[in-house]
Motif scaffolding. Structure first.
Motif, PDB file in Angstrom:
ATOM      1  N   SER A  80       0.819  -1.209   0.000  1.00 17.32           N
ATOM      2  CA  SER A  80       0.000   0.000   0.000  1.00 17.32           C
ATOM      3  C   SER A  80       0.854   1.261   0.000  1.00 17.32           C
ATOM      4  O   SER A  80       0.636   2.166  -0.819  1.00 17.32           O
ATOM      5  N   VAL A  81       1.835   1.339   0.894  1.00 16.40           N
ATOM      6  CA  VAL A  81       2.644   2.556   0.974  1.00 16.40           C
ATOM      7  C   VAL A  81       3.566   2.712  -0.233  1.00 16.40           C
ATOM      8  O   VAL A  81       4.037   3.820  -0.499  1.00 16.40           O
ATOM      9  N   ASN A  82       3.793   1.637  -0.977  1.00 22.14           N
ATOM     10  CA  ASN A  82       4.616   1.698  -2.186  1.00 22.14           C
ATOM     11  C   ASN A  82       3.789   1.681  -3.473  1.00 22.14           C
ATOM     12  O   ASN A  82       4.358   1.585  -4.572  1.00 22.14           O
ATOM     13  N   SER A  83       2.470   1.773  -3.350  1.00 20.25           N
ATOM     14  CA  SER A  83       1.594   1.626  -4.523  1.00 20.25           C
ATOM     15  C   SER A  83       1.891   2.644  -5.622  1.00 20.25           C
ATOM     16  O   SER A  83       1.832   2.317  -6.808  1.00 20.25           O
ATOM     17  N   GLU A  84       2.240   3.867  -5.246  1.00 20.99           N
ATOM     18  CA  GLU A  84       2.533   4.881  -6.265  1.00 20.99           C
ATOM     19  C   GLU A  84       3.805   4.535  -7.038  1.00 20.99           C
ATOM     20  O   GLU A  84       3.906   4.827  -8.230  1.00 20.99           O
ATOM     21  N   LYS A  85       4.771   3.909  -6.379  1.00 20.81           N
ATOM     22  CA  LYS A  85       6.007   3.498  -7.066  1.00 20.81           C
ATOM     23  C   LYS A  85       5.717   2.381  -8.069  1.00 20.81           C
ATOM     24  O   LYS A  85       6.273   2.370  -9.171  1.00 20.81           O
ATOM     25  N   PHE A 118      -4.742  -1.186  -3.862  1.00 17.60           N
ATOM     26  CA  PHE A 118      -4.566  -2.273  -4.824  1.00 17.60           C
ATOM     27  C   PHE A 118      -5.626  -3.336  -4.539  1.00 17.60           C
ATOM     28  O   PHE A 118      -6.219  -3.368  -3.469  1.00 17.60           O
ATOM     29  N   ALA A 119      -5.847  -4.189  -5.518  1.00 19.73           N
ATOM     30  CA  ALA A 119      -6.888  -5.216  -5.405  1.00 19.73           C
ATOM     31  C   ALA A 119      -6.363  -6.465  -4.703  1.00 19.73           C
ATOM     32  O   ALA A 119      -5.166  -6.758  -4.734  1.00 19.73           O
ATOM     33  N   VAL A 120      -7.300  -7.191  -4.081  1.00 19.35           N
ATOM     34  CA  VAL A 120      -7.017  -8.513  -3.525  1.00 19.35           C
ATOM     35  C   VAL A 120      -8.067  -9.480  -4.059  1.00 19.35           C
ATOM     36  O   VAL A 120      -9.254  -9.166  -4.090  1.00 19.35           O
ATOM     37  N   GLY A 121      -7.604 -10.652  -4.522  1.00 21.04           N
ATOM     38  CA  GLY A 121      -8.486 -11.619  -5.156  1.00 21.04           C
ATOM     39  C   GLY A 121      -8.767 -12.812  -4.275  1.00 21.04           C
ATOM     40  O   GLY A 121      -7.916 -13.254  -3.505  1.00 21.04           O
ATOM     41  N   SER A 122      -9.983 -13.336  -4.422  1.00 20.06           N
ATOM     42  CA  SER A 122     -10.456 -14.467  -3.620  1.00 20.06           C
ATOM     43  C   SER A 122     -10.306 -15.776  -4.398  1.00 20.06           C
ATOM     44  O   SER A 122     -11.056 -16.045  -5.327  1.00 20.06           O
ATOM     45  N   ASP A 123      -9.334 -16.575  -3.998  1.00 19.40           N
ATOM     46  CA  ASP A 123      -9.041 -17.866  -4.625  1.00 19.40           C
ATOM     47  C   ASP A 123      -9.537 -18.986  -3.718  1.00 19.40           C
ATOM     48  O   ASP A 123      -8.765 -19.842  -3.285  1.00 19.40           O
ATOM     49  N   VAL A 124     -10.832 -18.967  -3.412  1.00 21.69           N
ATOM     50  CA  VAL A 124     -11.415 -19.977  -2.526  1.00 21.69           C
ATOM     51  C   VAL A 124     -11.125 -21.356  -3.122  1.00 21.69           C
ATOM     52  O   VAL A 124     -11.369 -21.611  -4.289  1.00 21.69           O
ATOM     53  N   GLY A 125     -10.560 -22.236  -2.317  1.00 22.07           N
ATOM     54  CA  GLY A 125     -10.221 -23.576  -2.782  1.00 22.07           C
ATOM     55  C   GLY A 125      -8.785 -23.685  -3.293  1.00 22.07           C
ATOM     56  O   GLY A 125      -8.250 -24.776  -3.418  1.00 22.07           O
ATOM     57  N   GLY A 126      -8.161 -22.559  -3.639  1.00 21.66           N
ATOM     58  CA  GLY A 126      -6.753 -22.566  -4.021  1.00 21.66           C
ATOM     59  C   GLY A 126      -6.431 -23.000  -5.440  1.00 21.66           C
ATOM     60  O   GLY A 126      -5.274 -23.295  -5.746  1.00 21.66           O
ATOM     61  N   LYS A 127      -7.408 -22.988  -6.341  1.00 21.33           N
ATOM     62  CA  LYS A 127      -7.169 -23.438  -7.726  1.00 21.33           C
ATOM     63  C   LYS A 127      -6.099 -22.591  -8.420  1.00 21.33           C
ATOM     64  O   LYS A 127      -5.209 -23.118  -9.095  1.00 21.33           O
ATOM     65  N   VAL A 128      -6.175 -21.269  -8.274  1.00 20.25           N
ATOM     66  CA  VAL A 128      -5.197 -20.392  -8.936  1.00 20.25           C
ATOM     67  C   VAL A 128      -3.816 -20.585  -8.300  1.00 20.25           C
ATOM     68  O   VAL A 128      -2.810 -20.697  -9.009  1.00 20.25           O
ATOM     69  N   ALA A 129      -3.745 -20.650  -6.982  1.00 18.63           N
ATOM     70  CA  ALA A 129      -2.459 -20.872  -6.304  1.00 18.63           C
ATOM     71  C   ALA A 129      -1.819 -22.169  -6.800  1.00 18.63           C
ATOM     72  O   ALA A 129      -0.620 -22.198  -7.110  1.00 18.63           O
ATOM     73  N   ARG A 130      -2.597 -23.213  -6.915  1.00 20.76           N
ATOM     74  CA  ARG A 130      -2.054 -24.500  -7.381  1.00 20.76           C
ATOM     75  C   ARG A 130      -1.599 -24.408  -8.841  1.00 20.76           C
ATOM     76  O   ARG A 130      -0.637 -25.071  -9.228  1.00 20.76           O
ATOM     77  N   SER A 131      -2.273 -23.593  -9.655  1.00 16.26           N
ATOM     78  CA  SER A 131      -1.868 -23.455 -11.060  1.00 16.26           C
ATOM     79  C   SER A 131      -0.495 -22.790 -11.177  1.00 16.26           C
ATOM     80  O   SER A 131       0.199 -22.975 -12.173  1.00 16.26           O
TER      81      SER A 131
END
Length: 196
Positions: A80-85, A118-131
């Motif tokens: 967050s504090v570095n978002s502009e950079k 910045f955005a945060v995404g919901s990867d319920v179940g972890g499918k994206v993390a596993r990919s």
């Protein structure tokens, strides 16, 4: 002396284990999996598309275990504090966890952490993390967050990927502290700008 050697060995093994966790993940040069996730920005849900974001420039996809937990709070605040950079380097940042969108709506708007930067995404179940070839652990009973609320979801390992507009991974960052993770991501994004 024996105790110091034992502690040193344990510390060395811990560092070794932390740094190998990133080696299990996709590496520099690999093609990043394309994904869409329900995400939140400043408490407002929306559909995040990696493909659409890559049209604007590099994307920093950082996986973290859980909103409202020690290291994750530090990492979100540091992003967050570095978002502009990051924005000045043309990069989009998205955090991804197995948290529900409801938890992320709170976290994304919280002025102490994401602060709507910045955005945060919901990867319920972890499918994206596993990919991305990350380890995903199941929920542990009795875990509570820094607000005292139950954590009822699994955890992805803390790893950050810098993805270039051609969809390739330019860097995989893991095995460092949350603040160092952000610093390394920013340095890599700034290097891409200089090289480009």
């Amino acid at each position: 002396m024996k105790r110091l050697l034992t502690l040193g060995l344990i510390a060395g093994l811990s560092v070794g284990l932390m740094s190998t966790s990133a080696f299990a993940a996709l590496k520099e040069g690999d093609k990043a999996p394309v994904f869409n996730l329900e995400a939140s920005l400043a408490g407002k849900p929306f559909n995040f598309s990696l493909a659409e974001s890559l049209k604007k420039g590099p994307v920093v996809v950082y996986f973290y275990p859980s909103a409202y937990t020690g290291g994750c709070n530090i990492q979100a605040h540091t992003f967050s504090v570095n978002s502009e950079k990051f924005a000045a380097a043309g990069a989009t940042v998205i955090g991804v966890s197995l948290d529900s969108i409801e938890r992320l709506n709170d976290f994304s708007a919280d002025p102490e952490y994401c602060a709507g930067k910045f955005a945060v995404g919901s990867d319920v179940g972890g499918k994206v993390a596993r990919s991305f070839e990350l380890n995903v652990r199941e929920a542990a009973e009795g875990k509570v967050d820094s607000r005292g609320k139950a954590i009822e979801h699994g955890f992805a390992e803390r790893t950050t990927f810098i993805i270039t507009p051609d969809g390739k991974i330019a860097a995989t960052i893991g095995g460092v502290t949350p603040a160092e993770n952000v610093k390394a991501a920013l340095e890599k994004v700034q290097q891409l700008v200089k090289a480009g």
